[in-house]
Design a protein around this motif. Structure first.
Motif, short mmCIF file in Angstrom:
data_model
loop_
_atom_site.label_atom_id
_atom_site.label_comp_id
_atom_site.label_asym_id
_atom_site.label_seq_id
_atom_site.Cartn_x
_atom_site.Cartn_y
_atom_site.Cartn_z
N ASN A 83 0.65 -1.27 0.01
CA ASN A 83 0.10 0.00 -0.12
C ASN A 83 0.89 1.21 -0.06
O ASN A 83 0.14 2.24 0.11
N GLY A 84 2.04 1.16 -0.16
CA GLY A 84 2.92 2.31 -0.09
C GLY A 84 3.22 2.80 -1.60
O GLY A 84 2.38 2.62 -2.35
N TRP A 85 4.29 3.60 -1.45
CA TRP A 85 4.82 4.14 -3.03
C TRP A 85 5.41 2.97 -3.62
O TRP A 85 6.25 2.27 -3.05
N PRO A 86 5.58 3.13 -4.88
CA PRO A 86 6.45 2.22 -5.87
C PRO A 86 7.84 2.39 -5.46
O PRO A 86 8.29 3.61 -5.26
N ARG A 87 8.67 1.44 -5.26
CA ARG A 87 10.10 1.37 -4.94
C ARG A 87 10.78 0.30 -5.35
O ARG A 87 10.15 -0.77 -5.53
N THR A 88 12.11 0.32 -5.56
CA THR A 88 13.04 -0.82 -5.93
C THR A 88 14.16 -0.88 -5.18
O THR A 88 14.72 0.29 -4.94
N GLN A 89 14.62 -2.03 -4.78
CA GLN A 89 16.01 -1.89 -4.06
C GLN A 89 16.79 -3.13 -4.85
O GLN A 89 16.57 -4.19 -4.61
N PRO A 90 17.53 -2.64 -5.98
CA PRO A 90 18.41 -3.52 -6.51
C PRO A 90 19.78 -3.92 -5.54
O PRO A 90 20.13 -2.84 -5.01
N THR A 91 19.99 -5.33 -5.43
CA THR A 91 21.11 -5.67 -4.51
C THR A 91 22.24 -5.82 -5.64
O THR A 91 23.38 -5.69 -4.81
N SER A 92 22.07 -6.20 -6.66
CA SER A 92 23.21 -6.14 -7.92
C SER A 92 22.75 -6.25 -9.19
O SER A 92 21.24 -6.22 -9.40
N LEU A 93 23.42 -6.07 -10.27
CA LEU A 93 22.80 -5.96 -11.56
C LEU A 93 21.88 -7.17 -11.96
O LEU A 93 22.26 -8.21 -11.99
N GLY A 94 20.64 -6.85 -12.34
CA GLY A 94 19.71 -8.12 -12.33
C GLY A 94 18.94 -8.43 -11.28
O GLY A 94 18.12 -9.51 -11.33
N ARG A 95 19.13 -8.36 -9.92
CA ARG A 95 18.80 -8.82 -8.82
C ARG A 95 18.30 -7.56 -7.79
O ARG A 95 18.79 -6.55 -7.71
N GLY A 96 17.24 -7.95 -6.98
CA GLY A 96 16.50 -7.06 -5.96
C GLY A 96 15.16 -7.37 -5.82
O GLY A 96 14.67 -8.51 -6.12
N THR A 97 14.57 -6.44 -5.31
CA THR A 97 12.90 -6.51 -4.92
C THR A 97 12.46 -5.17 -5.24
O THR A 97 12.87 -3.92 -5.39
N VAL A 98 11.19 -5.41 -6.20
CA VAL A 98 10.30 -4.43 -6.39
C VAL A 98 8.82 -4.41 -5.85
O VAL A 98 8.38 -5.47 -5.65
N TRP A 99 8.65 -3.22 -5.21
CA TRP A 99 7.46 -3.21 -4.65
C TRP A 99 6.39 -2.15 -5.52
O TRP A 99 6.87 -1.12 -5.58
#
Length: 192
Positions: free
Chosen positions: A90-106
């Motif tokens: 329910n928050g704002w869209p955001r992304t935490q890339p941990t390395s190229l091609g990897r991470g989490t998208v909300w």
């Protein structure tokens, strides 16, 4: 026994040479003008898991196809084990890339509740996973301008410069994104 050992060592060294030479050829495929020769670079497959993206699942799948049609040295496919995960909240869209091609998208519902286009959001957030930073230009033609382009902007397509940057990232060039940082689209982040 010594003959087998010499043959094994020669084979391993020869194989290592071939791998190194092919990597060097891929790196040399980058041209002086910043474009990448498309035939010399291997395709990197990235798997994503949008199983917890709720109502955004379709937008995520469409965004992956948009990126697949725009770049040639990376291919996004739904599957596991996943290189990146897409979640709904329910928050704002955001992304935490941990390395190229990897991470989490909300995929945040707050932005869509305010009128932002879910497909543009998904393509933008995947852009972070592919190594692109936010560029708050306010132009709708710039996918990575994100929310700065306003709610009337529905363009989910990366422009030529954004596509070329992804091609360079996956050809071995260092992305300009900060891995580990959370890139958010909240109004506070968009304000100058």
């Amino acid at each position: 026994m010594a003959r087998i050992l010499r043959f094994t060592i020669a084979f391993v060294l020869g194989f290592a040479f071939l791998v190194t030479a092919s990597s060097a050829q891929a790196a040399q495929a980058a041209r002086a003008d910043g474009t990448v020769a498309r035939t010399a670079v291997a395709v990197r497959v990235l798997r994503y898991d949008a199983g917890r993206a709720a109502e955004f699942r379709s937008a995520v799948d469409q965004a992956a196809q948009i990126w697949n049609s725009g770049v040639t040295n990376v291919r996004l496919v739904a599957g596991s084990p996943a290189d990146f995960v897409v979640l709904a909240d329910n928050g704002w869209p955001r992304t935490q890339p941990t390395s190229l091609g990897r991470g989490t998208v909300w995929m945040g519902r707050q932005a869509t509740a305010e009128g932002h286009n879910p497909l543009r959001i998904a393509a933008h957030e995947i852009g972070h996973i592919l190594g692109l930073p936010d560029r708050r230009t306010g132009r709708c033609t710039d996918l990575m301008s994100g929310a700065s382009a306003g709610v009337s902007c529905t363009n989910p397509y990366p422009n030529a410069a954004e596509k070329a940057e992804v091609e360079r990232n996956f050809a071995g060039f260092a992305p300009v994104i900060d891995f580990g940082r959370i890139y958010t689209e909240s109004p506070e982040a968009v304000s100058p």
